[in-house]
Scaffold this motif. Structure first.
Motif, PDB file in Angstrom:
ATOM      1  N   ALA A   1      -6.033 -14.782   0.996  1.00 14.97           N
ATOM      2  CA  ALA A   1      -5.685 -13.901  -0.121  1.00 14.97           C
ATOM      3  C   ALA A   1      -5.289 -12.516   0.366  1.00 14.97           C
ATOM      4  CB  ALA A   1      -6.852 -13.799  -1.096  1.00 14.97           C
ATOM      5  N   VAL A   2      -6.052 -11.998   1.318  1.00 13.95           N
ATOM      6  CA  VAL A   2      -5.748 -10.673   1.872  1.00 13.95           C
ATOM      7  C   VAL A   2      -4.415 -10.706   2.615  1.00 13.95           C
ATOM      8  CG1 VAL A   2      -6.491  -8.873   3.486  1.00 13.95           C
ATOM      9  CG2 VAL A   2      -8.185 -10.061   2.073  1.00 13.95           C
ATOM     10  N   ARG A   3      -4.234 -11.767   3.402  1.00 13.28           N
ATOM     11  CA  ARG A   3      -2.985 -11.900   4.165  1.00 13.28           C
ATOM     12  C   ARG A   3      -1.780 -11.965   3.237  1.00 13.28           C
ATOM     13  NH1 ARG A   3      -4.285 -16.073   6.541  1.00 13.28           N
ATOM     14  NH2 ARG A   3      -3.042 -17.635   5.452  1.00 13.28           N
ATOM     15  N   SER A   4      -1.888 -12.745   2.171  1.00 14.92           N
ATOM     16  CA  SER A   4      -0.778 -12.866   1.220  1.00 14.92           C
ATOM     17  C   SER A   4      -0.452 -11.524   0.575  1.00 14.92           C
ATOM     18  CB  SER A   4      -1.120 -13.895   0.142  1.00 14.92           C
ATOM     19  OG  SER A   4      -1.278 -15.184   0.700  1.00 14.92           O
ATOM     20  N   GLY A   5      -1.503 -10.765   0.268  1.00 19.74           N
ATOM     21  CA  GLY A   5      -1.289  -9.456  -0.332  1.00 19.74           C
ATOM     22  C   GLY A   5      -0.582  -8.503   0.618  1.00 19.74           C
ATOM     23  N   LEU A   6      -0.985  -8.515   1.882  1.00 15.96           N
ATOM     24  CA  LEU A   6      -0.360  -7.651   2.880  1.00 15.96           C
ATOM     25  C   LEU A   6       1.112  -8.013   3.065  1.00 15.96           C
ATOM     26  CD1 LEU A   6      -3.207  -7.692   5.557  1.00 15.96           C
ATOM     27  CD2 LEU A   6      -2.566  -5.751   4.117  1.00 15.96           C
ATOM     28  N   VAL A   7       1.365  -9.304   3.163  1.00 16.64           N
ATOM     29  CA  VAL A   7       2.738  -9.772   3.353  1.00 16.64           C
ATOM     30  C   VAL A   7       3.601  -9.395   2.153  1.00 16.64           C
ATOM     31  CG1 VAL A   7       4.185 -11.840   3.519  1.00 16.64           C
ATOM     32  CG2 VAL A   7       2.110 -11.661   4.903  1.00 16.64           C
ATOM     33  N   LEU A   8       3.070  -9.562   0.964  1.00 16.34           N
ATOM     34  CA  LEU A   8       3.811  -9.229  -0.253  1.00 16.34           C
ATOM     35  C   LEU A   8       4.195  -7.752  -0.274  1.00 16.34           C
ATOM     36  CD1 LEU A   8       4.851 -10.278  -2.993  1.00 16.34           C
ATOM     37  CD2 LEU A   8       2.637  -9.617  -3.969  1.00 16.34           C
TER      38      LEU A   8
ATOM     39  N   VAL B   1       1.734 -10.276  10.825  1.00 17.82           N
ATOM     40  CA  VAL B   1       0.481 -10.032  10.113  1.00 17.82           C
ATOM     41  C   VAL B   1      -0.573 -11.029  10.588  1.00 17.82           C
ATOM     42  CG1 VAL B   1      -0.660  -9.981   7.869  1.00 17.82           C
ATOM     43  CG2 VAL B   1       1.692  -9.137   8.090  1.00 17.82           C
ATOM     44  N   ALA B   2      -1.681 -10.528  11.116  1.00 17.92           N
ATOM     45  CA  ALA B   2      -2.770 -11.377  11.601  1.00 17.92           C
ATOM     46  C   ALA B   2      -4.017 -11.108  10.774  1.00 17.92           C
ATOM     47  CB  ALA B   2      -3.038 -11.098  13.084  1.00 17.92           C
ATOM     48  N   GLU B   3      -4.358 -12.038   9.899  1.00 24.88           N
ATOM     49  CA  GLU B   3      -5.493 -11.896   8.983  1.00 24.88           C
ATOM     50  C   GLU B   3      -5.976 -13.291   8.599  1.00 24.88           C
ATOM     51  OE1 GLU B   3      -8.328 -11.362   6.694  1.00 24.88           O
ATOM     52  OE2 GLU B   3      -7.420  -9.406   7.122  1.00 24.88           O
ATOM     53  N   ASP B   4      -7.287 -13.563   8.767  1.00 22.12           N
ATOM     54  CA  ASP B   4      -7.780 -14.919   8.526  1.00 22.12           C
ATOM     55  C   ASP B   4      -8.017 -15.215   7.052  1.00 22.12           C
ATOM     56  OD1 ASP B   4      -9.978 -13.044   8.808  1.00 22.12           O
ATOM     57  OD2 ASP B   4     -11.318 -14.767   8.702  1.00 22.12           O
ATOM     58  N   GLN B   5      -8.210 -14.200   6.221  1.00 21.82           N
ATOM     59  CA  GLN B   5      -8.425 -14.433   4.795  1.00 21.82           C
ATOM     60  C   GLN B   5      -7.072 -14.590   4.091  1.00 21.82           C
ATOM     61  OE1 GLN B   5     -11.432 -11.899   2.878  1.00 21.82           O
ATOM     62  NE2 GLN B   5     -11.902 -11.060   4.901  1.00 21.82           N
TER      63      GLN B   5
ATOM     64  N   ALA C   1       8.981  -3.596   1.030  1.00 26.66           N
ATOM     65  CA  ALA C   1       9.388  -2.300   1.576  1.00 26.66           C
ATOM     66  C   ALA C   1      10.710  -2.398   2.331  1.00 26.66           C
ATOM     67  CB  ALA C   1       8.303  -1.773   2.518  1.00 26.66           C
ATOM     68  N   PRO C   2      11.662  -1.533   2.020  1.00 28.73           N
ATOM     69  CA  PRO C   2      12.937  -1.523   2.750  1.00 28.73           C
ATOM     70  C   PRO C   2      12.712  -1.225   4.227  1.00 28.73           C
ATOM     71  CG  PRO C   2      13.056  -0.179   0.748  1.00 28.73           C
ATOM     72  CD  PRO C   2      11.613  -0.514   0.958  1.00 28.73           C
ATOM     73  N   GLY C   3      13.429  -1.941   5.075  1.00 27.96           N
ATOM     74  CA  GLY C   3      13.358  -1.668   6.498  1.00 27.96           C
ATOM     75  C   GLY C   3      12.197  -2.309   7.221  1.00 27.96           C
ATOM     76  N   ILE C   4      11.410  -3.140   6.513  1.00 24.64           N
ATOM     77  CA  ILE C   4      10.290  -3.840   7.139  1.00 24.64           C
ATOM     78  C   ILE C   4      10.465  -5.340   6.937  1.00 24.64           C
ATOM     79  CG2 ILE C   4       7.799  -4.244   7.137  1.00 24.64           C
ATOM     80  CD1 ILE C   4       7.394  -1.383   6.270  1.00 24.64           C
ATOM     81  N   GLU C   5      10.368  -6.099   8.009  1.00 27.75           N
ATOM     82  CA  GLU C   5      10.501  -7.554   7.944  1.00 27.75           C
ATOM     83  C   GLU C   5       9.238  -8.208   8.495  1.00 27.75           C
ATOM     84  OE1 GLU C   5      13.175 -11.183   9.930  1.00 27.75           O
ATOM     85  OE2 GLU C   5      13.545  -9.092  10.478  1.00 27.75           O
ATOM     86  N   VAL C   6       8.628  -9.085   7.724  1.00 30.94           N
ATOM     87  CA  VAL C   6       7.471  -9.850   8.200  1.00 30.94           C
ATOM     88  C   VAL C   6       8.004 -11.077   8.928  1.00 30.94           C
ATOM     89  CG1 VAL C   6       5.393 -11.131   7.566  1.00 30.94           C
ATOM     90  CG2 VAL C   6       6.004  -9.037   6.331  1.00 30.94           C
ATOM     91  N   VAL C   7       7.792 -11.133  10.233  1.00 29.45           N
ATOM     92  CA  VAL C   7       8.359 -12.228  11.033  1.00 29.45           C
ATOM     93  C   VAL C   7       7.394 -13.381  11.235  1.00 29.45           C
ATOM     94  CG1 VAL C   7       9.951 -10.697  12.232  1.00 29.45           C
ATOM     95  CG2 VAL C   7       7.669 -11.097  13.196  1.00 29.45           C
TER      96      VAL C   7
END
Length: 228
Positions: free
Chosen positions: A21-28, A15-19, A33-39
């Motif tokens: 709060a937005v980045r945390s929301g995307l990662v959360l 996940v590449a996002e400079d904000q 979601a099953p089958g998705i890993e944030v590396v």
């Protein structure tokens, strides 16, 4: 002995996002979601490219407006080095950043205000090699590219004569891609397996020296290649 089915492959996302709060929301959302890993999480474009090279994700969720290196330039570097597919994030529908990112080889784009289900499905769709998420959006983008006369830039300099290298079936597949159809829809229309469609799309991209399905769709429209 009964053969066990192979479990679905985990989609590894950067996940590449400079904000923050937005980045945390995307990662959360993605981690739920099953089958998705944030590396990994990048806070600017340069870091996104460096982390993509170090972590080898399947997909980079890339904000287009970031410091140090903007998302369009970062997308171009990631795609050129074949580090990952790129799904770009933008605030505005069909703005100049979207066009720049797609010309750079991004697999698709997503609005930042999309809901959690849309985000998750977008990641899975791009990871399957489907390109842009919604066929209706694809057709709008194609129309905008055509009016702007940017097909040459989008295709990376592909010459119309390159179409001669395509088989009749590959031309049909290209025409369907140009209509914004998904692999499943193309398979139904052409009466073939979805895996076969994916193979044809890959061959079309290779023969025409294109970097993304979107670029193929734009070229198909510009050259008048129609599906059956």
């Amino acid at each position: 002995m009964t053969q066990q089915a192979t479990p679905p492959r985990t989609i590894r996302v950067l996940v590449a996002e400079d904000q923050a709060a937005v980045r945390s929301g995307l990662v959360l959302i993605l981690r739920s979601a099953p089958g998705i890993e944030v590396v990994g999480e990048a806070t600017d474009g340069r870091q996104a490219v460096d982390m993509a090279r170090a972590l080898s994700p399947d997909l980079v969720l890339m904000d287009v407006q970031m410091p140090r290196l903007d998302g369009v330039s970062a997308t171009r570097e990631v795609v050129r080095a074949q580090l990952a597919d790129v799904l770009v994030l933008t605030t505005f529908d069909l703005d100049e950043y979207v066009f720049g990112a797609l010309r750079a080889g991004a697999a698709g784009f997503l609005l930042k205000d999309s809901d959690a289900a849309t985000l998750i499905e977008a990641v899975r769709t791009v990871a399957r090699g489907e390109g842009l998420i919604a066929p209706a959006v694809t057709r709008r983008l194609i129309a905008e590219f055509g009016r702007a006369g940017s097909a040459a830039a989008s295709s990376g300099g592909a010459d119309p004569s390159a179409l001669a290298a395509l088989t009749p079936r590959e031309r049909e597949v290209l025409g369907c891609v140009g209509q914004g159809l998904s692999n499943a829809q193309i398979a139904e229309r052409l009466t073939m397996a979805e895996a076969t469609v994916k193979t044809h799309v890959s061959r079309v991209l290779g023969k025409l020296e294109l970097r993304s399905r979107v670029q193929a769709a734009v070229l198909a429209q510009e050259l008048g290649v129609e599906g059956p």
